[in-house]
Design an enzyme around this catalytic site. Structure first.
Site, mmCIF file in Angstrom:
data_model
loop_
_atom_site.group_PDB
_atom_site.id
_atom_site.type_symbol
_atom_site.label_atom_id
_atom_site.label_comp_id
_atom_site.label_asym_id
_atom_site.label_seq_id
_atom_site.Cartn_x
_atom_site.Cartn_y
_atom_site.Cartn_z
ATOM 1 C CB THR A 18 5.307 10.561 2.568
ATOM 2 O OG1 THR A 18 6.506 10.494 1.798
ATOM 3 C CG2 THR A 18 4.940 9.176 3.048
ATOM 4 C CG HIS A 109 -2.518 -2.984 -2.900
ATOM 5 N ND1 HIS A 109 -1.488 -2.639 -2.058
ATOM 6 C CD2 HIS A 109 -2.244 -4.246 -3.310
ATOM 7 C CE1 HIS A 109 -0.627 -3.650 -1.961
ATOM 8 N NE2 HIS A 109 -1.062 -4.622 -2.721
#
Ligand code: NAD
Ligand code: ZN
Length: 228
Positions: A18, A109
């Site tokens: 972020t 992922h």
């Protein structure tokens, strides 16, 4: 602890990115608190509207600024170079660990920047995906290697990261809500110490918790390490 540990493993999630400008899913500014999850995260689109799926990928890439790894990423890569960190296990698909130069990396992922056939998993090149060229082996649809909900994780990465967790004397868990399986169970796999770094608290049994921004905390720890 970092200096004492002979096997330190880092586990990261979307909160690690972020500060590089990439929103996470679950924190208060996360994507799931805005509208629905972005189209790129949809397996449905891949099956039902392949043209739209590829176009939305292109659009997404065009609109994104040139995301760069922040200082925290560089610090983790530097710790690996110095032998202070053995490996990094990440749930992120943004490849910022790769950009920062981390080498011993397990991407549970997958990646938004690597491609394969949706049917037979043969690796494919980006240009073929962007041009909607079918798989050379089976004629299937090409796609990024990211793991969608409902899909299984890459076997080798999963196996290796479980082994890493078991070997760890110290695990730094950074910017993950630990709600996604199987990673939510990873902290239980280690006999080592666990350190949780997150901007929100989590009720769990960690040996140490830092509440704050991952990049800033890593910079702080890195300075202190330099002083030891
Ligand atoms: P998550 O969104 O569930 O949780 C992120 C966590 O990081 C939250 O607990 C949040 O409070 C914390 N956080 C946010 N900013 C932080 C900061 N600056 N410093 C410290 N902590 C901060 O993310 P998750 O646990 O990784 O699971 C979400 C799934 O979404 C993963 O499977 C991942 O593949 C995917 N995802 C990836 C990206 C990416 O690649 N950057 C972005 C969004 C989602
Ligand atoms: Zn194929």
């Amino acid at each position: 602890w970092i200096k004492e540990s002979k096997y330190t493993v880092v586990l990261t999630g979307a909160g690690m990115s972020t500060e590089s400008g990439i929103p996470d899913f679950r924190s208060k500014d996360g994507l799931w608190h805005k509208k629905k999850p972005p189209k790129l995260s949809s397996k449905k689109a891949l099956v039902a509207d392949y043209g739209g799926y590829v176009d939305s990928y292109k659009e997404g890439m065009k609109n994104r600024p040139n995301y760069k790894p922040h200082q925290g990423y560089e610090i983790l890569a530097g710790w690996e170079d110095k032998g202070l960190v053995e490996s990094i296990i990440t749930q992120n698909v943004d490849d910022l660990h790769v950009a920062a130069g981390s080498r011993n990396l397990y991407r549970l992922h997958g990646s938004l920047f690597e491609f394969k056939c949706n049917d037979c998993s043969t690796p494919a090149i980006k240009d073929h995906f962007l041009d909607k060229i079918p798989c050379e082996v089976c004629g299937g649809r090409l796609r990024p290697t990211i793991v969608y909900f409902g899909e299984s994780l890459p076997k080798e990465e999963l196996y290796d990261s479980i082994e890493e967790m078991k070997k760890a004397e110290l695990v730094l868990i950074i910017g993950t809500s630990l709600v996604v399986s199987p990673v939510k169970k990873f902290p239980q796999l280690t006999q080592g110490k666990t350190v949780y770094i997150n901007n929100e608290t989590k009720e769990d049994d960690f040996d140490l918790v830092f509440i704050g921004r991952a990049g800033e905390i890593l910079e702080d720890v890195n300075k202190k390490l330099g002083a030891i």
